[in-house]
Design a protein around this motif. Structure first.
Motif, mmCIF file in Angstrom:
data_model
loop_
_atom_site.group_PDB
_atom_site.id
_atom_site.type_symbol
_atom_site.label_atom_id
_atom_site.label_comp_id
_atom_site.label_asym_id
_atom_site.label_seq_id
_atom_site.Cartn_x
_atom_site.Cartn_y
_atom_site.Cartn_z
ATOM 1 N N GLY A 35 0.864 -1.109 0.100
ATOM 2 C CA GLY A 35 -0.196 -0.024 -0.099
ATOM 3 C C GLY A 35 0.794 1.274 0.043
ATOM 4 O O GLY A 35 2.150 1.014 0.011
ATOM 5 N N TYR A 36 0.202 2.366 -0.014
ATOM 6 C CA TYR A 36 1.065 3.702 0.171
ATOM 7 C C TYR A 36 1.328 3.983 1.554
ATOM 8 O O TYR A 36 0.583 3.726 2.371
ATOM 9 C CB TYR A 36 0.317 4.844 -0.779
ATOM 10 N N LEU A 37 2.351 4.879 1.699
ATOM 11 C CA LEU A 37 2.670 5.221 3.010
ATOM 12 C C LEU A 37 1.639 6.350 3.556
ATOM 13 O O LEU A 37 1.097 7.092 2.687
ATOM 14 C CB LEU A 37 4.129 5.876 3.030
ATOM 15 N N HIS A 38 1.376 6.262 4.871
ATOM 16 C CA HIS A 38 0.620 7.301 5.525
ATOM 17 C C HIS A 38 1.406 7.998 6.588
ATOM 18 O O HIS A 38 2.703 7.808 6.872
ATOM 19 C CB HIS A 38 -0.726 6.585 5.882
ATOM 20 N N ILE A 39 0.732 8.965 7.102
ATOM 21 C CA ILE A 39 1.288 9.688 7.943
ATOM 22 C C ILE A 39 1.771 8.894 9.243
ATOM 23 O O ILE A 39 2.956 9.606 9.834
ATOM 24 C CB ILE A 39 0.350 10.785 8.532
ATOM 25 N N GLY A 40 1.330 7.996 9.684
ATOM 26 C CA GLY A 40 1.920 7.185 10.395
ATOM 27 C C GLY A 40 3.018 6.642 10.285
ATOM 28 O O GLY A 40 4.152 6.623 11.177
ATOM 29 N N TYR A 87 -10.161 11.535 13.194
ATOM 30 C CA TYR A 87 -11.049 11.874 11.714
ATOM 31 C C TYR A 87 -10.425 11.214 10.746
ATOM 32 O O TYR A 87 -10.690 11.731 9.409
ATOM 33 C CB TYR A 87 -11.375 13.424 11.719
ATOM 34 N N THR A 88 -9.794 10.283 10.907
ATOM 35 C CA THR A 88 -9.143 9.396 9.593
ATOM 36 C C THR A 88 -8.810 8.007 10.143
ATOM 37 O O THR A 88 -9.083 7.555 11.226
ATOM 38 C CB THR A 88 -7.892 10.081 9.330
ATOM 39 N N VAL A 89 -8.564 7.153 9.306
ATOM 40 C CA VAL A 89 -8.039 5.676 9.738
ATOM 41 C C VAL A 89 -6.568 5.626 8.897
ATOM 42 O O VAL A 89 -6.104 6.406 8.175
ATOM 43 C CB VAL A 89 -9.022 4.634 9.053
ATOM 44 N N MET A 90 -5.874 4.769 9.725
ATOM 45 C CA MET A 90 -4.306 4.729 9.532
ATOM 46 C C MET A 90 -3.906 3.431 9.026
ATOM 47 O O MET A 90 -2.728 3.024 9.001
ATOM 48 C CB MET A 90 -3.654 5.016 10.846
ATOM 49 N N SER A 91 -4.880 2.368 8.807
ATOM 50 C CA SER A 91 -4.530 1.066 8.488
ATOM 51 C C SER A 91 -4.400 0.908 7.017
ATOM 52 O O SER A 91 -5.415 1.242 6.341
ATOM 53 C CB SER A 91 -5.333 0.157 9.132
ATOM 54 N N TRP A 145 -5.314 6.493 -4.116
ATOM 55 C CA TRP A 145 -4.389 6.692 -2.883
ATOM 56 C C TRP A 145 -3.975 8.190 -2.561
ATOM 57 O O TRP A 145 -3.521 8.429 -1.470
ATOM 58 C CB TRP A 145 -3.088 5.912 -2.923
ATOM 59 N N ASP A 146 -3.730 8.988 -3.708
ATOM 60 C CA ASP A 146 -3.340 10.448 -3.413
ATOM 61 C C ASP A 146 -4.459 11.068 -3.406
ATOM 62 O O ASP A 146 -4.239 12.708 -3.688
ATOM 63 C CB ASP A 146 -2.267 10.914 -4.710
ATOM 64 N N ASP A 147 -5.649 10.655 -3.256
ATOM 65 C CA ASP A 147 -6.651 11.838 -3.063
ATOM 66 C C ASP A 147 -6.354 12.740 -1.822
ATOM 67 O O ASP A 147 -5.878 12.353 -0.816
ATOM 68 C CB ASP A 147 -8.005 10.933 -2.529
ATOM 69 N N PRO A 148 -6.556 13.812 -2.126
ATOM 70 C CA PRO A 148 -6.269 14.696 -1.212
ATOM 71 C C PRO A 148 -7.048 14.939 0.421
ATOM 72 O O PRO A 148 -6.606 15.294 1.433
ATOM 73 C CB PRO A 148 -6.422 16.210 -1.593
ATOM 74 N N ARG A 149 -7.865 13.980 0.451
ATOM 75 C CA ARG A 149 -8.327 13.816 1.613
ATOM 76 C C ARG A 149 -7.829 12.360 2.499
ATOM 77 O O ARG A 149 -8.171 12.286 3.626
ATOM 78 C CB ARG A 149 -9.922 13.260 1.466
ATOM 79 N N MET A 150 -6.838 11.651 1.745
ATOM 80 C CA MET A 150 -6.376 10.496 2.439
ATOM 81 C C MET A 150 -5.174 10.988 3.082
ATOM 82 O O MET A 150 -4.619 11.908 3.281
ATOM 83 C CB MET A 150 -5.755 9.588 1.312
ATOM 84 N N PRO A 151 -4.965 10.071 4.492
ATOM 85 C CA PRO A 151 -4.078 10.473 5.256
ATOM 86 C C PRO A 151 -2.592 9.775 4.768
ATOM 87 O O PRO A 151 -1.534 9.797 5.537
ATOM 88 C CB PRO A 151 -4.213 9.794 6.606
ATOM 89 N N SER A 160 1.434 10.648 -0.228
ATOM 90 C CA SER A 160 0.928 11.402 -1.454
ATOM 91 C C SER A 160 -0.229 12.013 -1.642
ATOM 92 O O SER A 160 -0.469 13.183 -2.367
ATOM 93 C CB SER A 160 0.550 10.116 -2.419
ATOM 94 N N GLY A 161 -1.314 11.841 -0.711
ATOM 95 C CA GLY A 161 -2.429 12.648 -0.525
ATOM 96 C C GLY A 161 -2.270 13.980 -0.015
ATOM 97 O O GLY A 161 -2.819 14.811 -0.441
ATOM 98 N N LEU A 162 -1.574 13.888 1.147
ATOM 99 C CA LEU A 162 -1.072 15.234 1.946
ATOM 100 C C LEU A 162 -0.363 16.072 0.952
ATOM 101 O O LEU A 162 -0.304 17.111 1.045
ATOM 102 C CB LEU A 162 -0.234 15.054 3.036
#
Ligand code: ATP
Ligand code: MG
Length: 568
Positions: free
Chosen positions: A43-48, A270-274, A290-296, A299-301
């Protein structure tokens, strides 16, 4: 090459930094500090992940050490090249450099196989033919010991032969596994003869069809750390119960032994991180990728307009702890606001245009007025903005019948147009059918050019505006939290996290007007639209012909407000 250090990565002292400092004093690893960031490319990397990246690369850099990027690619059915590439892009974008230390667990498959053979030879592993369900049943529960597998007592020779034949592809998927022979009565379920190899006929993105058996995560992870000479193997808390197993493999195989240290994962409100949940949102079309600007996701951020500096700053502020907690998303927003406040040029854009005719301004006249690019940072200079008889102001900056606290434009009231003139509303034109206000008639006071009255009179509001004929059209996407609940994935609630999705998380405005200087604005560039927030030119959908902006964040700093209230 040492791990280079981006500017703001110094961590406030934390318990992991303290452990490393202590180990350096005791010369535990000959004074070495070597960490790694080990994503699974599923998957893509998230803020976690950003927290883990900042921590691992940051600790290495602060201590003159090294940090590897290692893909933990042992599960070919869920892993893809697209993910590998996105992960590298995101780590680089965050400002970190793994130099020549890019590794893949799959590069160690041969070595891992040899280590498994060694365990068999030492009587520490056996081939088991119980089904997955049976293995689970035999494992027992927290409160009751497990039962030995009937295959546990196989001879070393038989195990060696069967394991070789597993590799050679003689058996069906799932029919045989290799298990460590530890203790079916251990109070730690991870120690009850865990599976270390399984048969899986799946093409691997790097090793192709070379293997039909794959090592399990726990076995792979500690051995990969050991092979790479990692000193401090930093991971999240859910692996605390796996540490005895990590230690067992390294001890039994008499290998170099890194130290595993656990820290609390980042949870954000207000988001999910898994990755599993994020993948579900992507696959089922709840977001646009994955890069939708609402995603944590990183690439979204990024697409939303976040800067790497702001994300590093956020990771620094949240610190590192040993107990799970939830971080307020307002803190992340605060970090980007602070960064962009200093850097983003200010411009004027009108999201919901209302036409204004300046009755006492000549029809063919145009003035170029001076506007500051960033009052917080005079070195950013100024620009010219055109003013003319026909303007647009923000629709909600006018009310025909204003309540007490509304200080913006209203009939017969005077306000300032930023960098331009005082204007007074002298007439209102309405749509005959709907009664909606469609146009205002105003007059300017020519004495107030630049926005100040020589007689010293004051106005209570300053509005942003654009010249109708000179402004250009733009689409603006406004975002709100992806979820309505602070903790949508709270398991105690049961049920599906998706039922808490915010149906209004995206609002698209298509007839916005922005000042002419934004023509051809580079995708990814960031601006403050005066009074409205920070906006970023969309890197996917924006073009010279059709400008598209994403609102990164509004100007309202709820975090600063919370902090102020707490200190009162
Ligand atoms: P997820 O649970 O989102 O699927 P994961 O832990 O399975 O994540 P990995 O690719 O295995 O994802 O993670 C790589 C590294 O990032 C690991 O060291 C993991 O501990 C760390 N990590 C993952 N999620 C977080 C988080 N929310 N906060 C801090 N670190 C995290
Ligand atoms: Mg994982």
């Amino acid at each position: 090459m040492k791990t280079p250090k981006p500017k703001n990565t110094a961590h406030p002292p934390n318990f992991i930094g303290n452990i490393i400092a202590e180990d350096l004093r005791a010369n535990k690893y000959d004074g070495r500090v070597h960490t790694r960031f080990p994503p699974e490319p599923n998957g893509y990397l998230h803020i976690g992940h950003a927290k883990s990246i900042c921590l691992n690369f940051g600790l290495a850099a602060e201590n003159g050490g090294l940090c590897n990027l290692r893909f933990d690619d042992t599960n070919p059915s869920k892993e893809e090249l697209e993910y590998v590439e996105s992960i590298m892009e995101d780590v680089r974008w965050l400002g970190f450099d793994w130099g020549d230390r890019l590794f893949y667990a799959s590069d160690y498959f041969e070595q891992l196989y040899e280590h498994a053979v060694q365990l068999i030879k030492d009587g520490k592993a056996y081939v088991c033919e119980l089904s997955t369900r049976e293995i689970r049943e035999y494992r027992g529960a927290l409160t009751e010991p497990g039962k030995d597998s009937p295959y546990r007592t196989r001879s070393i020779e038989e195990n060696l032969d069967l394991f070789e034949r597993m590799r050679a592809g003689e058996f069906e998927d799932g029919s045989h596994v290799l298990r460590a022979k530890i203790d079916m009565a251990s109070p730690n379920l991870n120690m009850r003869d865990p599976v270390i190899y399984r048969i899986l006929r799946a093409e691997h993105h790097r090793t192709g069809n070379k293997w039909c058996i794959y090592p399990m995560y726990d076995f792979t992870h500690c051995l990969s750390d050991s092979i790479e000479g990692i000193t401090h193997s930093i991971c999240t808390l859910e692996f605390e119960d796996h540490r005895p197993l990590y230690d067992w493999f390294l001890y039994e195989l008499k290998l170099y032994h890194p130290q595993q240290i656990e820290f609390a994962r980042l949870n954000l409100s207000y988001t999910v991180m898994s990755k599993r949940m994020l993948l579900e949102l992507v696959d089922q079309g709840y977001v646009n990728g994955w890069d939708d600007p609402r995603m944590p996701t990183i690439s979204g951020l990024r697409r939303r307009g976040y800067t790497p500096e702001s994300i590093r700053d956020f990771c620094q502020r949240i610190g590192v702890a040993k107990r799970d907690s939830m971080v307020d998303i307002a803190l992340l927003e605060h970090s980007v606001r602070e960064d962009l406040n200093k850097r983003a040029p200010r411009v004027m854009g009108v999201l919901r245009p209302l036409r204004v005719v300046i009755d006492n301004y000549p029809e063919d006249q145009v003035e170029e007025l001076d506007a500051l690019n960033n009052p917080e940072n005079p070195s950013m200079g100024s620009r010219k903005v055109p003013f003319s008889r026909l303007l647009y102001i923000e629709g909600d900056d006018f009310l025909e019948d204003p309540p007490k606290k509304f200080f913006r434009l209203a009939p017969r009231r005077e306000v300032r147009l930023r960098y331009a003139y005082f204007i007074k509303c002298v007439g209102v034109v309405k749509d005959e059918q709907t009664g909606e206000v469609v146009e205002l008639h105003c007059t300017i006071d020519p004495e107030t050019r630049g926005g100040w009255a020589p007689d010293g009179r004051k106005v209570k509001a300053t509005l942003h505006w654009v010249s109708a004929a000179h402004s250009i059209e733009a689409e603006v996407r406004l975002y709100d939290h992806l979820f309505l609940r602070a903790n949508p994935s709270d398991e105690r609630e049961g049920g599906d996290f998706k039922r808490y999705l915010n149906p209004n998380s995206l609002e698209t405005l298509t007839s916005c007007r922005v000042e002419p200087g934004l023509k051809g604005a580079t995708p990814g560039s960031r601006y403050q639209f005066e009074r409205l927030g920070y906006f970023c030119v969309d890197s996917v959908d924006s073009s010279d012909e059709a400008l598209v902006f994403n609102r990164t964040v509004t100007l309202r700093d709820t975090w600063a407000k919370i902090k102020k209230a707490e200190n009162r």
